[in-house]
Design a protein around this motif. Structure first.
Motif, PDB file in Angstrom:
ATOM      1  N   TYR A 276       0.851  -1.184   0.000  1.00  0.00           N
ATOM      2  CA  TYR A 276       0.000   0.000   0.000  1.00  0.00           C
ATOM      3  C   TYR A 276       0.888   1.235   0.000  1.00  0.00           C
ATOM      4  O   TYR A 276       1.807   1.347   0.810  1.00  0.00           O
ATOM      5  CB  TYR A 276      -0.913   0.017   1.224  1.00  0.00           C
ATOM      6  CG  TYR A 276      -1.685   1.306   1.374  1.00  0.00           C
ATOM      7  CD1 TYR A 276      -2.744   1.602   0.524  1.00  0.00           C
ATOM      8  CD2 TYR A 276      -1.345   2.230   2.355  1.00  0.00           C
ATOM      9  CE1 TYR A 276      -3.453   2.785   0.657  1.00  0.00           C
ATOM     10  CE2 TYR A 276      -2.045   3.419   2.495  1.00  0.00           C
ATOM     11  CZ  TYR A 276      -3.096   3.686   1.642  1.00  0.00           C
ATOM     12  OH  TYR A 276      -3.784   4.861   1.766  1.00  0.00           O
ATOM     13  N   THR A 277       0.620   2.160  -0.917  1.00  0.00           N
ATOM     14  CA  THR A 277       1.412   3.382  -1.031  1.00  0.00           C
ATOM     15  C   THR A 277       0.543   4.579  -0.672  1.00  0.00           C
ATOM     16  O   THR A 277      -0.524   4.797  -1.264  1.00  0.00           O
ATOM     17  CB  THR A 277       1.972   3.566  -2.454  1.00  0.00           C
ATOM     18  OG1 THR A 277       2.754   2.425  -2.798  1.00  0.00           O
ATOM     19  CG2 THR A 277       2.835   4.814  -2.535  1.00  0.00           C
ATOM     20  N   ARG A 278       1.005   5.365   0.295  1.00  0.00           N
ATOM     21  CA  ARG A 278       0.273   6.553   0.708  1.00  0.00           C
ATOM     22  C   ARG A 278       0.547   7.696  -0.273  1.00  0.00           C
ATOM     23  O   ARG A 278       1.539   7.666  -1.026  1.00  0.00           O
ATOM     24  CB  ARG A 278       0.697   6.966   2.113  1.00  0.00           C
ATOM     25  CG  ARG A 278       0.348   5.951   3.171  1.00  0.00           C
ATOM     26  CD  ARG A 278       0.612   6.482   4.552  1.00  0.00           C
ATOM     27  NE  ARG A 278      -0.225   7.643   4.844  1.00  0.00           N
ATOM     28  CZ  ARG A 278      -0.165   8.329   5.983  1.00  0.00           C
ATOM     29  NH1 ARG A 278       0.706   7.980   6.926  1.00  0.00           N
ATOM     30  NH2 ARG A 278      -0.947   9.357   6.190  1.00  0.00           N
ATOM     31  N   PRO A 279      -0.305   8.718  -0.272  1.00  0.00           N
ATOM     32  CA  PRO A 279      -0.060   9.866  -1.156  1.00  0.00           C
ATOM     33  C   PRO A 279       1.311  10.504  -0.944  1.00  0.00           C
ATOM     34  O   PRO A 279       1.873  11.096  -1.864  1.00  0.00           O
ATOM     35  CB  PRO A 279      -1.190  10.835  -0.790  1.00  0.00           C
ATOM     36  CG  PRO A 279      -2.293   9.949  -0.309  1.00  0.00           C
ATOM     37  CD  PRO A 279      -1.611   8.821   0.406  1.00  0.00           C
ATOM     38  N   SER A 280       1.846  10.377   0.268  1.00  0.00           N
ATOM     39  CA  SER A 280       3.169  10.936   0.542  1.00  0.00           C
ATOM     40  C   SER A 280       4.279  10.156  -0.148  1.00  0.00           C
ATOM     41  O   SER A 280       5.431  10.617  -0.207  1.00  0.00           O
ATOM     42  CB  SER A 280       3.432  10.934   2.048  1.00  0.00           C
ATOM     43  OG  SER A 280       3.475   9.594   2.541  1.00  0.00           O
TER      44      SER A 280
END
Length: 295
Positions: A246-250
């Motif tokens: 999972y990749t966060r917007p950051s």
């Protein structure tokens, strides 16, 4: 002092809910491996745990309730019972009472308190440990086996000894400041029931939630009723190997199997239970219906 650190560590700080903090250590509250605090709203006395072994259970009596920066008096708990353990320190053998030696649930001791003359003494001379707790042990102070979670509820202070008990799987105590008693609420005698509870929180409905930090996988949140009944509440099933990264917007990417990561920081607020999975750093908000169960 930690290697490479320019200042001594091991202090409490007063952090306001709003506004700018004053980053000055509260020396009178002691210099040791602090873990948690709980405040008695009736008296303003602050109770402190210490994550070490042996470790003290302390109370800080502020000169001005609600303003620990104004200074106060630090004391360590002593129980009215014969010593059952000893440690070599200060060139002598110091006898003390070890609450983690294994006792029946419901065992209760009467409490006294001994003054810590030098709360800002981090080390026994010539060592890197125990300057505060040794002062208490020399006066007959009692020890927890790794004091961690600490919470006020039901008019008492609940205290967790993460590695206490006959199988070192953890104990939960209750200190009653009005009766001056210290009671073993629950001792885990099987890792499968609960293994090394760390942070704890009191439910407004009267039970406790325990954050597990041991060898069980998955790690769990366990409920504990005040009559000593333990039950599973939820498991940490965070496994990015199964669900995909999972990749966060950051840009931060969450990966790996995290089911062995500890729960931490549980707290109830109205109908919500907030809790973290410490690694990689996830916060959950859990809602009821709480009225249908013990929590």
């Amino acid at each position: 002092m930690h290697n490479g650190a320019s200042k001594q560590h091991g202090y409490c700080f007063d952090v306001p809910a709003a506004g700018t903090a004053n980053p000055q250590p509260l020396l009178d509250m002691g210099c040791f491996s602090h873990e948690a605090v709980a405040v008695d709203p009736v008296t303003g006395i602050i109770y402190e745990t210490e994550d070490s072994n042996p470790s003290g259970f302390y109370r800080f009596i502020p000169k001005v309730p609600g303003r620990p920066s104004a200074g106060g008096r630090l004391q360590m708990m002593k129980l009215k019972v014969a010593n059952n353990a000893s440690i070599s320190a200060l060139g002598q053998t110091i006898a003390f009472f070890n609450t983690g030696a294994g006792f029946a649930d419901g065992t209760t001791w009467d409490v006294q308190w001994v003054d810590i003359a030098e709360p800002n003494k981090p080390f026994i001379s010539g060592t890197s440990y125990g300057g505060v707790v040794a002062q208490g042990l020399l006066q007959g102070g009692a020890s927890l086996v790794r004091g961690e979670g600490c919470w006020y509820g039901n008019g008492v202070i609940y205290v967790c000894a993460t590695s206490g008990g006959t199988v070192n799987a953890g104990q939960i105590f209750a200190y009653d400041p009005r009766r001056e008693t210290f009671t073993l609420v629950y001792e885990s005698r099987r890792a499968a029931d609960v293994h090394m509870p760390d942070n704890i929180a009191w439910s407004p409905r009267g039970s406790l939630i325990l954050c597990e930090d041991g060898d069980n996988e998955p790690q769990s949140l366990r409920g504990l009723t005040l009559d000593g009944k333990i039950f599973p509440f939820c498991h940490n099933n965070v496994n990015f190997d199964a669900t995909g990264n999972y990749t966060r917007p950051s840009g931060r990417v969450f990966t790996g199997d995290r089911r062995g990561s500890e729960f931490a920081g549980a707290t109830f607020h109205h109908e919500w239970l907030f809790v973290n999975v410490q690694t990689p750093g996830i916060t959950f908000a859990i809602t009821g219906p709480w009225d249908d169960g013990a929590l």
